[in-house]
Design a protein around this motif. Structure first.
Motif, PDB file in Angstrom:
ATOM      1  N   GLY A  15       1.983   1.526  -8.635  1.00  0.00           N
ATOM      2  CA  GLY A  15       0.581   1.535  -8.246  1.00  0.00           C
ATOM      3  C   GLY A  15       0.347   1.760  -6.772  1.00  0.00           C
ATOM      4  N   ALA A  16       1.315   2.376  -6.096  1.00  0.00           N
ATOM      5  CA  ALA A  16       1.174   2.648  -4.660  1.00  0.00           C
ATOM      6  C   ALA A  16       1.850   3.978  -4.354  1.00  0.00           C
ATOM      7  CB  ALA A  16       1.817   1.533  -3.838  1.00  0.00           C
ATOM      8  N   ALA A  17       1.495   4.549  -3.216  1.00  0.00           N
ATOM      9  CA  ALA A  17       2.132   5.785  -2.797  1.00  0.00           C
ATOM     10  C   ALA A  17       3.614   5.530  -2.534  1.00  0.00           C
ATOM     11  CB  ALA A  17       1.468   6.311  -1.532  1.00  0.00           C
ATOM     12  N   CYS A  18       4.476   6.324  -3.161  1.00  0.00           N
ATOM     13  CA  CYS A  18       5.919   6.139  -3.022  1.00  0.00           C
ATOM     14  C   CYS A  18       6.568   7.411  -2.478  1.00  0.00           C
ATOM     15  CB  CYS A  18       6.559   5.811  -4.375  1.00  0.00           C
ATOM     16  SG  CYS A  18       6.062   4.233  -5.107  1.00  0.00           S
ATOM     17  N   SER A  19       7.602   7.230  -1.697  1.00  0.00           N
ATOM     18  CA  SER A  19       8.383   8.367  -1.213  1.00  0.00           C
ATOM     19  C   SER A  19       9.853   7.963  -1.184  1.00  0.00           C
ATOM     20  CB  SER A  19       7.923   8.803   0.183  1.00  0.00           C
ATOM     21  OG  SER A  19       8.160   7.771   1.126  1.00  0.00           O
TER      22      SER A  19
ATOM     23  N   ASP B  34       0.832  -1.205   0.000  1.00  0.00           N
ATOM     24  CA  ASP B  34       0.000   0.000   0.000  1.00  0.00           C
ATOM     25  C   ASP B  34       0.868   1.257   0.000  1.00  0.00           C
ATOM     26  OD1 ASP B  34      -2.349  -1.429   0.037  1.00  0.00           O
ATOM     27  OD2 ASP B  34      -2.488  -1.428   2.231  1.00  0.00           O
ATOM     28  N   ARG B  35       2.088   1.097   0.468  1.00  0.00           N
ATOM     29  CA  ARG B  35       3.016   2.237   0.562  1.00  0.00           C
ATOM     30  C   ARG B  35       4.431   1.716   0.380  1.00  0.00           C
ATOM     31  NH1 ARG B  35       5.200   4.289   5.578  1.00  0.00           N
ATOM     32  NH2 ARG B  35       6.160   6.355   5.311  1.00  0.00           N
ATOM     33  N   ILE B  36       5.226   2.456  -0.412  1.00  0.00           N
ATOM     34  CA  ILE B  36       6.602   2.051  -0.692  1.00  0.00           C
ATOM     35  C   ILE B  36       7.532   3.212  -0.344  1.00  0.00           C
ATOM     36  CG2 ILE B  36       8.240   1.230  -2.437  1.00  0.00           C
ATOM     37  CD1 ILE B  36       5.826   0.235  -4.066  1.00  0.00           C
TER      38      ILE B  36
ATOM     39  N   SER C 199       1.814  -3.402   5.654  1.00  0.00           N
ATOM     40  CA  SER C 199       1.533  -3.225   4.220  1.00  0.00           C
ATOM     41  C   SER C 199       2.546  -2.289   3.546  1.00  0.00           C
ATOM     42  CB  SER C 199       0.117  -2.685   4.014  1.00  0.00           C
ATOM     43  OG  SER C 199      -0.023  -1.402   4.597  1.00  0.00           O
ATOM     44  N   THR C 200       3.569  -1.882   4.308  1.00  0.00           N
ATOM     45  CA  THR C 200       4.627  -1.025   3.765  1.00  0.00           C
ATOM     46  C   THR C 200       5.789  -1.878   3.271  1.00  0.00           C
ATOM     47  OG1 THR C 200       4.086   0.770   5.317  1.00  0.00           O
ATOM     48  CG2 THR C 200       6.265   0.828   4.279  1.00  0.00           C
ATOM     49  N   VAL C 201       6.365  -1.479   2.151  1.00  0.00           N
ATOM     50  CA  VAL C 201       7.618  -2.082   1.694  1.00  0.00           C
ATOM     51  C   VAL C 201       8.690  -1.008   1.710  1.00  0.00           C
ATOM     52  CG1 VAL C 201       8.867  -3.144  -0.215  1.00  0.00           C
ATOM     53  CG2 VAL C 201       6.526  -3.850   0.270  1.00  0.00           C
ATOM     54  N   LEU C 202       9.753  -1.249   2.449  1.00  0.00           N
ATOM     55  CA  LEU C 202      10.891  -0.348   2.495  1.00  0.00           C
ATOM     56  C   LEU C 202      11.980  -0.921   1.592  1.00  0.00           C
ATOM     57  CD1 LEU C 202      12.210   2.156   4.180  1.00  0.00           C
ATOM     58  CD2 LEU C 202      13.466   0.320   5.307  1.00  0.00           C
TER      59      LEU C 202
END
Length: 297
Positions: free
Chosen positions: A157-161, A132-134, A179-182
């Motif tokens: 396809g996910a919010a990235c920063s 959901d967030r990267i 649900s975060t991928v670092l």
């Protein structure tokens, strides 16, 4: 013959060759583009040895005779000369310098491709596709790669920063969720602030994809470790191939994630690229000023 560019094999085998075979190796490494066009007799004459010596040399480096050697040499030339032959010297002119940098980069990227763990790449793509967030983190050259990855958020396809400050990176990890991928990028895999951030992300339940140059603490801490084994060395003139390799791996991951998202996502990307093209050409601006132009175009 076994896998791997034949020029690299020759360079790595020099100490084990007989004196006559070493003469053949020196001629091949000095001008492989010329040698690839030579017949057996022509090469023997150029080196000053017998034709059987050429055949023995081919066998010594793992080829099945001269014909197999010449095919392997042609393939190796297409990939670029080995890194050991790409060392830039202060006396090199512009053409030589540019040629060596391109040869070194091409050969190094091929080395990365052949040593990349495809199962780990698959696992990383699956994790990113479900996120959901990267968050991408890195410092120095790896930080530039992280910022480039952030620009590919439509593909993921996910919010990235991609926070560039170490404190911001730590804060991003501190508020991560399962649900975060670092994605932690570090060629050495030993940067203290990166490791601290990864530990916090793991404590929060996030998935960590580590992109690193070899066995390292980052690889050990990561949920999925992507070892990007480049040919970086300490030569002052050598380009930072690790950065190029990391960029290519990010491109591969983004593309793999996009493919997993299916046709609706692909359609959205096509529309986005069309609109970007129109914006660059000024057509998009003209349509805003004159909505009726859409029907006339």
């Amino acid at each position: 013959m076994s896998d791997g560019p034949v020029l690299a094999k020759i360079s790595n085998s020099l100490e084990n060759l007989r004196r006559s075979e070493r003469k053949v190796a020196d001629v091949v490494l000095a001008d492989p583009h010329a040698v690839v066009r030579m017949t057996l007799a022509e090469l023997a004459e150029a080196v000053g040895v017998s034709q059987p010596t050429i055949v023995r040399f081919a066998n010594a480096i793992g080829c099945d005779g001269f014909h197999d050697f010449r095919i392997a040499l042609a393939q190796s030339v297409a990939l670029g000369i080995p890194a050991t032959q790409s060392v830039i010297e202060a006396r090199d002119d512009t053409a030589t310098t540019v040629s060596k940098i391109f040869d070194f980069s091409i050969t190094s990227l091929d080395h990365v491709r052949r040593h990349l763990d495809l199962a780990a790449l698959e696992a990383a793509a699956e994790a990113l596709a479900a996120a959901d967030r990267i968050v991408f983190i890195g410092l120095g050259a790896s930080g530039i790669v992280a910022m480039d990855a952030e620009q590919k958020f439509p593909l993921f396809g996910a919010a990235c920063s991609a926070p560039i400050d170490t404190h911001q990176q730590f804060l991003a990890a501190s508020v991560s969720t399962p649900s975060t991928v670092l994605v932690a990028i570090s060629n050495t895999g030993r940067t203290v602030s990166i490791l601290d951030t990864v530990r916090v992300a793991r404590e929060r339940g996030a998935t960590v994809v580590g992109i690193t140059g070899g066995p390292s603490p980052l690889a050990e801490l990561s949920t999925v470790a992507l070892v990007v084994e480049s040919l970086d060395n300490t030569d002052v003139y050598t380009p930072t191939i690790s950065r190029l390799a990391q960029l290519v791996v990010i491109d591969a991951l983004a593309t793999m994630v996009l493919l997993r998202r299916g046709e609706p996502a692909l359609s959205d990307i096509r529309t986005m690229k069309t609109r970007l093209s129109q914006m660059r050409s000024g057509l998009h601006h003209e349509m805003i000023l004159d909505p009726n132009r859409r029907g006339r175009s």
